[in-house]
Design a protein around this motif. Structure first.
Motif, PDB file in Angstrom:
ATOM      1  N   UNK A  71       0.696  -1.237   0.198  1.00 20.39           N
ATOM      2  CA  UNK A  71      -0.071   0.073  -0.078  1.00 20.39           C
ATOM      3  C   UNK A  71       0.941   1.203   0.141  1.00 20.39           C
ATOM      4  N   UNK A  72       1.785   1.556   0.788  1.00 15.69           N
ATOM      5  CA  UNK A  72       2.786   2.425   0.837  1.00 15.69           C
ATOM      6  C   UNK A  72       3.491   2.549  -0.415  1.00 15.69           C
ATOM      7  N   UNK A  73       3.854   1.395  -0.940  1.00 17.48           N
ATOM      8  CA  UNK A  73       4.396   1.464  -2.568  1.00 17.48           C
ATOM      9  C   UNK A  73       3.658   2.060  -3.500  1.00 17.48           C
ATOM     10  N   UNK A  74       2.265   1.931  -3.490  1.00 18.18           N
ATOM     11  CA  UNK A  74       1.436   2.748  -4.283  1.00 18.18           C
ATOM     12  C   UNK A  74       1.435   4.234  -4.003  1.00 18.18           C
ATOM     13  N   UNK A  75       1.446   4.396  -2.664  1.00 18.00           N
ATOM     14  CA  UNK A  75       1.291   5.885  -2.383  1.00 18.00           C
ATOM     15  C   UNK A  75       2.883   6.491  -2.933  1.00 18.00           C
ATOM     16  N   UNK A  76       3.895   5.949  -2.814  1.00 21.51           N
ATOM     17  CA  UNK A  76       5.177   6.404  -3.352  1.00 21.51           C
ATOM     18  C   UNK A  76       5.037   6.320  -5.002  1.00 21.51           C
ATOM     19  N   UNK A  77       4.413   5.674  -5.490  1.00 24.56           N
ATOM     20  CA  UNK A  77       4.256   5.346  -6.933  1.00 24.56           C
ATOM     21  C   UNK A  77       3.435   6.731  -7.438  1.00 24.56           C
ATOM     22  N   UNK A  78       2.512   7.048  -6.599  1.00 23.69           N
ATOM     23  CA  UNK A  78       1.717   8.301  -7.045  1.00 23.69           C
ATOM     24  C   UNK A  78       2.398   9.309  -7.011  1.00 23.69           C
ATOM     25  N   UNK A  79       3.152   9.606  -5.601  1.00 23.84           N
ATOM     26  CA  UNK A  79       4.044  10.653  -5.598  1.00 23.84           C
ATOM     27  C   UNK A  79       5.062  10.945  -6.626  1.00 23.84           C
ATOM     28  N   UNK A  80       5.526   9.796  -7.229  1.00 19.45           N
ATOM     29  CA  UNK A  80       6.513   9.859  -8.373  1.00 19.45           C
ATOM     30  C   UNK A  80       5.850  10.227  -9.527  1.00 19.45           C
ATOM     31  N   UNK A 103     -23.712  -6.812  -8.052  1.00 21.05           N
ATOM     32  CA  UNK A 103     -22.549  -6.760  -6.952  1.00 21.05           C
ATOM     33  C   UNK A 103     -21.423  -7.066  -7.594  1.00 21.05           C
ATOM     34  N   UNK A 104     -21.429  -7.981  -8.712  1.00 21.37           N
ATOM     35  CA  UNK A 104     -20.204  -7.976  -9.642  1.00 21.37           C
ATOM     36  C   UNK A 104     -19.501  -6.683  -9.758  1.00 21.37           C
ATOM     37  N   UNK A 105     -20.422  -5.823 -10.410  1.00 25.71           N
ATOM     38  CA  UNK A 105     -20.223  -4.398 -11.030  1.00 25.71           C
ATOM     39  C   UNK A 105     -19.499  -3.668  -9.738  1.00 25.71           C
ATOM     40  N   UNK A 106     -20.289  -3.829  -8.663  1.00 22.90           N
ATOM     41  CA  UNK A 106     -19.714  -2.896  -7.623  1.00 22.90           C
ATOM     42  C   UNK A 106     -18.563  -3.695  -6.960  1.00 22.90           C
ATOM     43  N   UNK A 107     -18.258  -4.805  -7.144  1.00 22.06           N
ATOM     44  CA  UNK A 107     -16.979  -5.465  -6.676  1.00 22.06           C
ATOM     45  C   UNK A 107     -15.880  -5.060  -7.650  1.00 22.06           C
ATOM     46  N   UNK A 108     -16.234  -4.912  -8.872  1.00 20.62           N
ATOM     47  CA  UNK A 108     -14.985  -4.317  -9.717  1.00 20.62           C
ATOM     48  C   UNK A 108     -14.637  -2.953  -9.385  1.00 20.62           C
ATOM     49  N   UNK A 109     -15.775  -2.051  -9.133  1.00 17.26           N
ATOM     50  CA  UNK A 109     -15.536  -0.909  -8.814  1.00 17.26           C
ATOM     51  C   UNK A 109     -14.766  -0.603  -7.542  1.00 17.26           C
ATOM     52  N   UNK A 110     -15.225  -1.437  -6.690  1.00 19.81           N
ATOM     53  CA  UNK A 110     -14.450  -1.251  -5.235  1.00 19.81           C
ATOM     54  C   UNK A 110     -12.994  -1.707  -5.327  1.00 19.81           C
ATOM     55  N   UNK A 111     -12.631  -2.732  -5.901  1.00 18.95           N
ATOM     56  CA  UNK A 111     -11.297  -3.224  -6.210  1.00 18.95           C
ATOM     57  C   UNK A 111     -10.466  -2.230  -6.764  1.00 18.95           C
ATOM     58  N   UNK A 112     -11.091  -1.581  -7.776  1.00 18.87           N
ATOM     59  CA  UNK A 112     -10.091  -0.326  -8.498  1.00 18.87           C
ATOM     60  C   UNK A 112     -10.004   0.863  -7.582  1.00 18.87           C
ATOM     61  N   UNK A 113     -10.991   0.930  -6.634  1.00 15.51           N
ATOM     62  CA  UNK A 113     -10.961   2.351  -6.081  1.00 15.51           C
ATOM     63  C   UNK A 113      -9.769   2.488  -4.860  1.00 15.51           C
ATOM     64  N   UNK A 114      -9.231   1.257  -4.242  1.00 16.32           N
ATOM     65  CA  UNK A 114      -8.178   0.931  -3.299  1.00 16.32           C
ATOM     66  C   UNK A 114      -7.028   1.450  -4.222  1.00 16.32           C
ATOM     67  N   UNK A 115      -6.779   0.935  -5.283  1.00 19.89           N
ATOM     68  CA  UNK A 115      -5.176   1.160  -5.991  1.00 19.89           C
ATOM     69  C   UNK A 115      -5.396   2.695  -6.348  1.00 19.89           C
TER      70      UNK A 115
END
Length: 296
Positions: free
Chosen positions: A10-19, A181-193
């Protein structure tokens, strides 16, 4: 799962966003769009999906919610004491006090998901749904005591709407079609990254030129005092291990990135808040592993 394994992705993604924000030349409008689609669409979808599907027993989560409320209230009370402890330029205290108790929901759900999957996500979503209104009201009150639209703004908050509607569907046992539910799951998974990338993109590492003592005070409350309160209360109330882990993580989170937007929109000291958000996010890479190691 070790603490390092839990936190590093998770912190690797934060660093990637910063870069990416510094070197990809995609522009501020791109990241503003990412933040908007995550906040208004993807994140509410994740909150609804998890809260609508996970069985809730408020008898067993009563102490869990109480501890989060008490710790957050302590953050508010201690934050407001800064007005008497420190002298500052106009709008510095009013803008910065929200960083003593508000929390970054993106990091919250990312860590909860990695820690315990849907069960951890549902518990964290419950805290977010209950405490977002309280924290938003306190933050807005500090900047505008007589805001007549406060309750309307809270009711329209997408995180509140997503969580509240999911809990209602769950408790009323309203069926949701599997395709939805499947659509919401896809959206939810993408939201974290995407949310974590947006957190990194929003980091501002410019030097702080004013109210250094007050800034240190707010950061100490958010990253050290609140999780300590949660840990002590959790042991005293004998919380189950997962609930203890989730509530300590929740209280140890860096402050919300939306605090900057609120300060800027309501005429506050936005640069001061931007520094506090960035500093708490960077410092949480040290403090979160410490607190997790105590309850892991």
């Amino acid at each position: 799962m070790s603490v390092a394994t839990l936190l590093i992705p998770d912190f690797a993604l934060i660093v990637l966003g910063f870069l990416l924000a510094r070197f990809a030349n995609w522009g501020g409008h791109f990241w503003a769009g990412v933040e908007k689609i995550v906040y208004y669409l993807m994140f509410p979808a994740l909150l609804f999906y998890t809260t609508s599907r996970t069985p809730f027993n408020f008898t067993t989560t009563g102490h869990f919610l109480q501890i989060a409320f008490i710790a957050t209230a302590c953050g508010m009370g201690l934050g407001y004491l800064a007005k008497f402890f420190f002298t500052s330029a106009p709008r510095v205290f009013e803008s910065g006090v929200q960083t003593a108790f508000r929390f970054n929901s993106y990091i919250a759900l990312a860590l909860a998901s990695r820690l315990a999957g849907d069960q951890g996500t549902a518990l964290m979503a419950l805290l977010i749904g209950f405490l977002v209104p309280l924290c938003n009201m306190a933050a807005v009150y500090a900047l505008a005591h007589n805001s007549g639209k406060l309750l309307i703004e809270i009711a329209k908050n997408p995180l509140v709407v997503g969580t509240a509607s999911g809990v209602i569907v769950n408790l009323c046992q309203i069926p949701v079609h599997e395709a939805i539910n499947a659509t919401l799951s896809r959206l939810g998974n993408a939201s974290i990254a995407l949310g974590l990338l947006a957190v990194g993109a929003g980091i501002r590492l410019s030097a702080l030129h004013e109210a250094k003592a007050m800034a240190s005070y707010f950061l100490t409350i958010k990253l050290l005092v609140l999780p300590l309160i949660a840990l002590l209360l959790g042991h005293w109330m004998q919380l189950p291990l997962l609930q203890l882990q989730i509530v300590v993580i929740f209280c140890a989170l860096p402050t919300a990135s939306s605090a900057f937007v609120l300060a800027a929109r309501m005429g506050g000291n936005a640069p001061f808040v931007a520094f506090l958000i960035s500093a708490s996010t960077v410092l949480s890479a040290i403090t979160l592993p410490f607190w997790l190691s105590l309850v892991h």
